[in-house]
Design a protein around this motif. Structure first.
Motif, mmCIF file in Angstrom:
data_model
loop_
_atom_site.group_PDB
_atom_site.id
_atom_site.type_symbol
_atom_site.label_atom_id
_atom_site.label_comp_id
_atom_site.label_asym_id
_atom_site.label_seq_id
_atom_site.Cartn_x
_atom_site.Cartn_y
_atom_site.Cartn_z
ATOM 1 N N LEU A 185 6.630 -8.582 7.153
ATOM 2 C CA LEU A 185 5.698 -9.092 6.148
ATOM 3 C C LEU A 185 6.413 -10.094 5.249
ATOM 4 O O LEU A 185 5.871 -11.156 4.919
ATOM 5 N N VAL A 186 7.621 -9.756 4.839
ATOM 6 C CA VAL A 186 8.405 -10.666 3.999
ATOM 7 C C VAL A 186 8.617 -11.994 4.708
ATOM 8 O O VAL A 186 8.385 -13.073 4.139
ATOM 9 N N ARG A 187 9.044 -11.946 5.950
ATOM 10 C CA ARG A 187 9.353 -13.183 6.674
ATOM 11 C C ARG A 187 8.100 -14.009 6.955
ATOM 12 O O ARG A 187 8.139 -15.232 6.896
ATOM 13 N N ALA A 188 6.991 -13.327 7.249
ATOM 14 C CA ALA A 188 5.748 -14.043 7.511
ATOM 15 C C ALA A 188 5.245 -14.773 6.268
ATOM 16 O O ALA A 188 4.506 -15.756 6.377
ATOM 17 N N ASN A 189 5.653 -14.283 5.092
ATOM 18 C CA ASN A 189 5.234 -14.893 3.828
ATOM 19 C C ASN A 189 6.411 -15.511 3.080
ATOM 20 O O ASN A 189 6.405 -15.588 1.852
ATOM 21 N N TRP A 190 7.412 -15.940 3.847
ATOM 22 C CA TRP A 190 8.664 -16.415 3.259
ATOM 23 C C TRP A 190 8.445 -17.570 2.281
ATOM 24 O O TRP A 190 8.997 -17.586 1.178
ATOM 25 N N GLU A 191 7.644 -18.549 2.660
ATOM 26 C CA GLU A 191 7.415 -19.694 1.776
ATOM 27 C C GLU A 191 6.744 -19.260 0.473
ATOM 28 O O GLU A 191 7.094 -19.754 -0.608
ATOM 29 N N LYS A 192 5.799 -18.332 0.558
ATOM 30 C CA LYS A 192 5.110 -17.855 -0.638
ATOM 31 C C LYS A 192 6.062 -17.155 -1.602
ATOM 32 O O LYS A 192 6.130 -17.478 -2.785
ATOM 33 N N VAL A 193 6.787 -16.158 -1.088
ATOM 34 C CA VAL A 193 7.611 -15.336 -1.981
ATOM 35 C C VAL A 193 8.805 -16.110 -2.535
ATOM 36 O O VAL A 193 9.262 -15.849 -3.657
ATOM 37 N N THR A 194 9.310 -17.083 -1.770
ATOM 38 C CA THR A 194 10.460 -17.855 -2.279
ATOM 39 C C THR A 194 10.034 -18.919 -3.279
ATOM 40 O O THR A 194 10.893 -19.495 -3.954
ATOM 41 N N ARG A 195 8.739 -19.185 -3.384
ATOM 42 C CA ARG A 195 8.289 -20.092 -4.454
ATOM 43 C C ARG A 195 7.601 -19.330 -5.589
ATOM 44 O O ARG A 195 6.909 -19.902 -6.419
ATOM 45 N N GLY A 196 7.775 -17.990 -5.574
ATOM 46 C CA GLY A 196 7.355 -17.187 -6.719
ATOM 47 C C GLY A 196 5.998 -16.534 -6.618
ATOM 48 O O GLY A 196 5.528 -15.928 -7.580
ATOM 49 N N GLU A 197 5.353 -16.607 -5.462
ATOM 50 C CA GLU A 197 4.031 -16.009 -5.310
ATOM 51 C C GLU A 197 4.131 -14.566 -4.834
ATOM 52 O O GLU A 197 5.153 -14.138 -4.289
ATOM 53 N N SER A 198 3.063 -13.818 -5.028
ATOM 54 C CA SER A 198 3.007 -12.418 -4.596
ATOM 55 C C SER A 198 2.043 -12.262 -3.416
ATOM 56 O O SER A 198 1.194 -13.121 -3.177
ATOM 57 N N VAL A 199 2.180 -11.139 -2.701
ATOM 58 C CA VAL A 199 1.352 -10.850 -1.529
ATOM 59 C C VAL A 199 0.865 -9.409 -1.632
ATOM 60 O O VAL A 199 1.674 -8.486 -1.721
ATOM 61 N N GLU A 200 -0.448 -9.209 -1.604
ATOM 62 C CA GLU A 200 -1.002 -7.867 -1.624
ATOM 63 C C GLU A 200 -1.230 -7.377 -0.196
ATOM 64 O O GLU A 200 -1.574 -8.153 0.691
ATOM 65 N N PHE A 201 -1.036 -6.079 0.016
ATOM 66 C CA PHE A 201 -1.201 -5.489 1.339
ATOM 67 C C PHE A 201 -1.459 -4.002 1.201
ATOM 68 O O PHE A 201 -1.421 -3.445 0.095
ATOM 69 N N ARG A 202 -1.732 -3.353 2.315
ATOM 70 C CA ARG A 202 -1.879 -1.906 2.371
ATOM 71 C C ARG A 202 -0.672 -1.330 3.099
ATOM 72 O O ARG A 202 -0.207 -1.908 4.085
ATOM 73 N N PHE A 203 -0.139 -0.211 2.611
ATOM 74 C CA PHE A 203 1.040 0.389 3.244
ATOM 75 C C PHE A 203 0.718 1.819 3.631
ATOM 76 O O PHE A 203 0.142 2.577 2.853
ATOM 77 N N LEU A 204 1.106 2.182 4.851
ATOM 78 C CA LEU A 204 0.806 3.512 5.374
ATOM 79 C C LEU A 204 1.731 4.563 4.780
ATOM 80 O O LEU A 204 2.955 4.424 4.804
ATOM 81 N N GLY A 205 1.133 5.634 4.250
ATOM 82 C CA GLY A 205 1.867 6.834 3.867
ATOM 83 C C GLY A 205 1.669 7.860 4.962
ATOM 84 O O GLY A 205 0.686 8.627 4.921
ATOM 85 N N PRO A 206 2.523 7.897 5.984
ATOM 86 C CA PRO A 206 2.247 8.707 7.178
ATOM 87 C C PRO A 206 2.177 10.204 6.920
ATOM 88 O O PRO A 206 1.435 10.911 7.614
ATOM 89 N N THR A 207 2.916 10.715 5.945
ATOM 90 C CA THR A 207 2.860 12.151 5.682
ATOM 91 C C THR A 207 1.588 12.544 4.927
ATOM 92 O O THR A 207 1.283 13.728 4.805
ATOM 93 N N ARG A 208 0.876 11.549 4.420
ATOM 94 C CA ARG A 208 -0.402 11.791 3.732
ATOM 95 C C ARG A 208 -1.598 11.448 4.604
ATOM 96 O O ARG A 208 -2.736 11.792 4.283
ATOM 97 N N GLY A 209 -1.342 10.704 5.695
ATOM 98 C CA GLY A 209 -2.441 10.290 6.541
ATOM 99 C C GLY A 209 -3.375 9.327 5.852
ATOM 100 O O GLY A 209 -4.591 9.351 6.068
ATOM 101 N N GLU A 210 -2.806 8.431 5.036
ATOM 102 C CA GLU A 210 -3.603 7.488 4.263
ATOM 103 C C GLU A 210 -2.792 6.231 4.007
ATOM 104 O O GLU A 210 -1.561 6.238 4.130
ATOM 105 N N HIS A 211 -3.473 5.128 3.670
ATOM 106 C CA HIS A 211 -2.750 3.930 3.256
ATOM 107 C C HIS A 211 -3.176 3.542 1.840
ATOM 108 O O HIS A 211 -4.281 3.883 1.377
ATOM 109 N N TYR A 212 -2.282 2.826 1.168
ATOM 110 C CA TYR A 212 -2.436 2.561 -0.252
ATOM 111 C C TYR A 212 -2.171 1.085 -0.554
ATOM 112 O O TYR A 212 -1.471 0.402 0.203
ATOM 113 N N GLY A 213 -2.707 0.629 -1.679
ATOM 114 C CA GLY A 213 -2.510 -0.749 -2.086
ATOM 115 C C GLY A 213 -1.135 -0.987 -2.678
ATOM 116 O O GLY A 213 -0.687 -0.230 -3.551
ATOM 117 N N PHE A 214 -0.447 -2.030 -2.181
ATOM 118 C CA PHE A 214 0.862 -2.420 -2.690
ATOM 119 C C PHE A 214 0.891 -3.934 -2.867
ATOM 120 O O PHE A 214 0.044 -4.663 -2.340
#
Length: 245
Positions: free
Chosen positions: A139-168
């Motif tokens: 994810l970092v590398r796919a958005n390399w130009e964005k994050v290196t110029r100071g932008e943020s990227v929202e995504f969902r991340f899997l919490g496998p022990t909870r069986g759910e994903h959350y906003g990050f």
């Protein structure tokens, strides 16, 4: 003469075998008191597509020290997306097993054998925003130009022990504990989760290789808690093409 040429070619192939395109690096995890906790030995096999490395498989051996037999292993397979690998993680000292698979395009399955011996299973629906396990690195590398110029990227991340994903959110930051060219953090966006989950801080070099990780790991300190560690990575081999677009 032809036979000699063929024989010479065969001998050369044996002495100098064709190697897959590989990215290899090793991480050393330390506690806050600088005690070495373990080492991670990573090997990523992939190929170059339009000059950028694309992973196909990724193996990790966790060792107490150099040359020791692994006390835990992880196998990742990237089929449909670099953000969502299939996962097979094993930590025999705690009888723990975690498997993540994808029965169809918008649904994943989790099988988790807990340290208590209980088996938990989950089925989770998702969309293209989901990131699983080491997919955060891609994810970092796919958005390399964005994050290196100071932008943020929202995504969902899997919490496998909870069986759910959350906003990050992935965003640039600064941290006195890291000495990397690019410093980022991953933090939850939900108000409740912010109080429960500490951000993970990541360091990268200008080539797009992970150099540092500061935060909660997937390696158990005991049956009830995982290590929080500062992991510093050294690259042994870069692939034949760029890591970032």
């Amino acid at each position: 003469m032809i036979r000699r040429v063929i024989a010479l070619f065969a001998l050369t192939a044996l002495v100098f075998p064709a190697s897959a395109n590989q990215f290899r690096f090793t991480g050393t995890a330390k506690s806050n008191g600088s005690t070495v906790l373990y080492q991670e030995v990573h090997r990523v096999d992939g190929h170059c597509a339009e000059g950028v490395f694309e992973p196909q498989s990724h193996s990790v051996n966790y060792r107490k020290g150099p040359g020791d037999n692994p006390f835990a292993t992880k196998q990742l397979v990237y089929e449909d997306s670099a953000l969502r690998p299939a996962v097979d993680f094993r930590q025999p000292d705690f009888n723990e097993l975690m498997k993540i698979s994808y029965p169809d395009a918008e649904r994943l399955s989790i099988e988790w054998q807990t340290p208590s011996g209980k088996v938990e299973t989950f089925t989770v629906s998702f969309d293209e925003r989901l990131v699983v396990d080491a997919g955060f690195d891609h994810l970092v590398r796919a958005n390399w130009e964005k994050v290196t110029r100071g932008e943020s990227v929202e995504f969902r991340f899997l919490g496998p022990t909870r069986g759910e994903h959350y906003g990050f959110v992935l965003e640039p930051t600064s941290n006195d504990q890291l000495n990397s060219d690019v410093v980022l953090r991953i933090r939850p966006t939900g108000l409740v989760l912010r109080f429960l989950v500490d951000p993970i801080v990541l360091g990268y070099n200008n080539d797009g290789a992970l150099t540092e990780y500061l935060g909660l790991t997937n390696i158990r300190e005991n049956a009830n808690a995982n290590f929080t560690a500062h992991i510093r990575y050294e690259v042994e081999q870069y692939p034949d093409c760029e890591l970032t677009p």
